[in-house]
Scaffold this motif. Structure first.
Motif, PDB file in Angstrom:
ATOM      1  N   THR A 201      18.366 104.866  32.324  1.00  0.00           N
ATOM      2  CA  THR A 201      17.305 103.959  32.754  1.00  0.00           C
ATOM      3  C   THR A 201      16.757 104.402  34.103  1.00  0.00           C
ATOM      4  N   PRO A 202      15.439 104.549  34.233  1.00  0.00           N
ATOM      5  CA  PRO A 202      14.863 105.008  35.510  1.00  0.00           C
ATOM      6  C   PRO A 202      15.134 104.023  36.640  1.00  0.00           C
ATOM      7  N   GLY A 203      15.137 104.568  37.862  1.00  0.00           N
ATOM      8  CA  GLY A 203      15.313 103.738  39.053  1.00  0.00           C
ATOM      9  C   GLY A 203      16.635 103.993  39.747  1.00  0.00           C
ATOM     10  N   LEU A 204      16.832 103.278  40.846  1.00  0.00           N
ATOM     11  CA  LEU A 204      18.045 103.416  41.647  1.00  0.00           C
ATOM     12  C   LEU A 204      18.729 102.070  41.793  1.00  0.00           C
ATOM     13  N   GLY A 205      20.027 102.090  41.798  1.00  0.00           N
ATOM     14  CA  GLY A 205      20.795 100.879  42.025  1.00  0.00           C
ATOM     15  C   GLY A 205      20.973 100.608  43.510  1.00  0.00           C
ATOM     16  N   ARG A 206      21.838  99.662  43.809  1.00  0.00           N
ATOM     17  CA  ARG A 206      22.111  99.280  45.202  1.00  0.00           C
ATOM     18  C   ARG A 206      22.712 100.467  45.960  1.00  0.00           C
ATOM     19  N   ALA A 207      22.295 100.632  47.194  1.00  0.00           N
ATOM     20  CA  ALA A 207      22.771 101.756  48.010  1.00  0.00           C
ATOM     21  C   ALA A 207      24.285 101.727  48.149  1.00  0.00           C
ATOM     22  N   LEU A 208      24.888 102.909  48.203  1.00  0.00           N
ATOM     23  CA  LEU A 208      26.332 103.035  48.374  1.00  0.00           C
ATOM     24  C   LEU A 208      26.662 103.612  49.732  1.00  0.00           C
ATOM     25  N   TRP A 209      27.756 103.115  50.319  1.00  0.00           N
ATOM     26  CA  TRP A 209      28.259 103.636  51.585  1.00  0.00           C
ATOM     27  C   TRP A 209      29.715 104.046  51.430  1.00  0.00           C
ATOM     28  N   GLN A 210      30.106 105.015  52.211  1.00  0.00           N
ATOM     29  CA  GLN A 210      31.525 105.290  52.407  1.00  0.00           C
ATOM     30  C   GLN A 210      31.903 104.778  53.784  1.00  0.00           C
ATOM     31  N   LEU A 211      32.819 103.830  53.832  1.00  0.00           N
ATOM     32  CA  LEU A 211      33.304 103.267  55.087  1.00  0.00           C
ATOM     33  C   LEU A 211      34.639 103.907  55.430  1.00  0.00           C
ATOM     34  N   ASP A 212      34.715 104.514  56.584  1.00  0.00           N
ATOM     35  CA  ASP A 212      35.974 105.079  57.066  1.00  0.00           C
ATOM     36  C   ASP A 212      36.438 104.269  58.268  1.00  0.00           C
ATOM     37  N   LEU A 213      37.556 103.593  58.124  1.00  0.00           N
ATOM     38  CA  LEU A 213      38.188 102.902  59.249  1.00  0.00           C
ATOM     39  C   LEU A 213      39.091 103.921  59.933  1.00  0.00           C
ATOM     40  N   MET A 214      38.574 104.510  61.010  1.00  0.00           N
ATOM     41  CA  MET A 214      39.258 105.626  61.648  1.00  0.00           C
ATOM     42  C   MET A 214      40.374 105.165  62.564  1.00  0.00           C
ATOM     43  N   ARG A 215      40.226 103.986  63.124  1.00  0.00           N
ATOM     44  CA  ARG A 215      41.246 103.447  64.022  1.00  0.00           C
ATOM     45  C   ARG A 215      41.204 101.940  63.942  1.00  0.00           C
ATOM     46  N   CYS A 216      42.363 101.298  63.901  1.00  0.00           N
ATOM     47  CA  CYS A 216      42.424  99.849  63.856  1.00  0.00           C
ATOM     48  C   CYS A 216      43.699  99.394  64.535  1.00  0.00           C
ATOM     49  N   ARG A 217      43.576  98.726  65.636  1.00  0.00           N
ATOM     50  CA  ARG A 217      44.747  98.254  66.359  1.00  0.00           C
ATOM     51  C   ARG A 217      45.455  97.178  65.538  1.00  0.00           C
ATOM     52  N   GLY A 218      46.665  97.464  65.120  1.00  0.00           N
ATOM     53  CA  GLY A 218      47.433  96.525  64.318  1.00  0.00           C
ATOM     54  C   GLY A 218      47.073  96.535  62.846  1.00  0.00           C
ATOM     55  N   GLY A 219      46.226  97.482  62.411  1.00  0.00           N
ATOM     56  CA  GLY A 219      45.812  97.538  61.020  1.00  0.00           C
ATOM     57  C   GLY A 219      46.109  98.897  60.403  1.00  0.00           C
ATOM     58  N   VAL A 220      45.494  99.148  59.249  1.00  0.00           N
ATOM     59  CA  VAL A 220      45.755 100.360  58.473  1.00  0.00           C
ATOM     60  C   VAL A 220      44.441 101.113  58.272  1.00  0.00           C
ATOM     61  N   PRO A 221      44.259 102.290  58.871  1.00  0.00           N
ATOM     62  CA  PRO A 221      43.043 103.073  58.628  1.00  0.00           C
ATOM     63  C   PRO A 221      42.927 103.457  57.159  1.00  0.00           C
ATOM     64  N   GLY A 222      41.696 103.643  56.706  1.00  0.00           N
ATOM     65  CA  GLY A 222      41.488 104.013  55.312  1.00  0.00           C
ATOM     66  C   GLY A 222      40.032 104.309  55.036  1.00  0.00           C
ATOM     67  N   SER A 223      39.723 104.583  53.781  1.00  0.00           N
ATOM     68  CA  SER A 223      38.370 104.933  53.358  1.00  0.00           C
ATOM     69  C   SER A 223      38.036 104.172  52.087  1.00  0.00           C
ATOM     70  N   TRP A 224      36.818 103.592  52.030  1.00  0.00           N
ATOM     71  CA  TRP A 224      36.398 102.803  50.889  1.00  0.00           C
ATOM     72  C   TRP A 224      34.957 103.150  50.506  1.00  0.00           C
ATOM     73  N   THR A 225      34.670 103.116  49.229  1.00  0.00           N
ATOM     74  CA  THR A 225      33.302 103.220  48.736  1.00  0.00           C
ATOM     75  C   THR A 225      32.830 101.813  48.393  1.00  0.00           C
ATOM     76  N   VAL A 226      31.695 101.399  49.001  1.00  0.00           N
ATOM     77  CA  VAL A 226      31.205 100.034  48.809  1.00  0.00           C
ATOM     78  C   VAL A 226      29.698 100.055  48.581  1.00  0.00           C
ATOM     79  N   GLU A 227      29.197  98.978  47.996  1.00  0.00           N
ATOM     80  CA  GLU A 227      27.757  98.770  47.923  1.00  0.00           C
ATOM     81  C   GLU A 227      27.278  98.206  49.251  1.00  0.00           C
ATOM     82  N   ALA A 228      26.113  98.658  49.698  1.00  0.00           N
ATOM     83  CA  ALA A 228      25.577  98.277  51.009  1.00  0.00           C
ATOM     84  C   ALA A 228      25.316  96.777  51.094  1.00  0.00           C
ATOM     85  N   CYS A 229      25.114  96.298  52.314  1.00  0.00           N
ATOM     86  CA  CYS A 229      24.903  94.868  52.563  1.00  0.00           C
ATOM     87  C   CYS A 229      23.720  94.333  51.758  1.00  0.00           C
TER      88      CYS A 229
END
Length: 264
Positions: A201-229
């Motif tokens: 089907t022609p067209g584009l869906g919702r924009a995708l982002w890769q979020l990288d949490l590079m540092r988090c005090r008291g948390g767990v860094p990681g990487s996620w693929t999400v749909e944009a806001c």
């Protein structure tokens, strides 16, 4: 008397360190969750802390990555409510873009601060009426300046975002030690087809982002693929990932293999 003076000095230093490390009064600040268990599970108390400094950057100097970083910040603040001070080096903030991520222009006071972005941020953070303060900054940050912003955010309870800019933004700039509670990197990914069940089907869906949490005090860094806001500032998992255990279980992340390596 000298012993008492030394003890008082040490107690004061311990309190300062506790505040900087998020273990003092600001430790129990409320949070703004993303609403995605896998993402919130990596953050202390399940969301982005108010009364704290957060650092966000695009994955490169390209406009699309920089815009994604800005829209991520706008979406978080959109769900937090209240007025926002936005300081930038140039008068180039695109209000309709912020509104598309849920942050309406009526809530934003934009300041063209030139080289005084950090000063404008600190003054705004010490104002009790603001819910959020954002600074777009291309220079070096350092521990001293970031600690001042962190302490000012703790004092007022406002959420502070430093959006890093630069002509050659890279991991070396983001590897500098700062007092930010979290450090994020945002990259744009190719958009999927509008209908997952009909790739032709022609067209584009919702924009995708890769979020990288590079540092988090008291948390767990990681990487996620999400749909944009969306228009309410909410992220979402792509349909192809939403039912995967790695995306649905808190504390686990979907990691990408480095070029030339097989996935673990």
């Amino acid at each position: 008397m000298a012993s008492l003076g030394t003890s008082a000095l040490l107690d004061g230093l311990r309190e300062q360190v506790a505040r900087i490390e998020g273990q003092g009064e600001g430790h129990n600040r409320p949070v703004i969750p993303f609403g995605i268990p896998a993402l919130d599970g990596g953050l202390p108390r399940g969301g982005m802390a108010r009364g704290a400094l957060h650092e966000v950057a695009g994955a490169g100097a390209n406009v699309e990555h920089a815009s994604a970083a800005t829209l991520l910040v706008a979406g978080i603040l959109a769900r937090g409510g209240g007025p926002v001070l936005w300081a930038s080096e140039r008068f180039d903030l695109f209000a309709p873009g912020l509104a598309g991520a849920g942050l309406q222009g009526s809530r934003v006071v934009h300041v063209e601060a030139g080289s005084s972005v950090l000063l404008a941020m600190e003054e705004g953070l010490r104002h009790p009426g603001l819910a959020g303060v954002v600074g777009e900054y291309s220079g070096r940050l350092g521990l001293t300046a970031s600690r001042r912003l962190q302490l000012a955010a703790e004092s007022s309870g406002a959420m502070a975002f430093l959006v890093r800019r630069g002509p050659r933004l890279n991991d070396l700039l983001l590897s500098e030690p700062t007092a930010a509670v979290t450090r994020w990197k945002v990259a744009c990914l190719p958009s999927p087809p509008p209908l997952a069940h009909s790739p032709g089907t022609p067209g584009l869906g919702r924009a995708l982002w890769q979020l990288d949490l590079m540092r988090c005090r008291g948390g767990v860094p990681g990487s996620w693929t999400v749909e944009a806001c969306d228009a309410q500032g909410r992220l979402a998992l792509p349909a192809v990932l939403a039912d995967r255990p790695a995306a649905a279980t808190p504390g686990r992340v979907h990691r990408r293999a480095a070029p030339g390596r097989a996935a673990a």
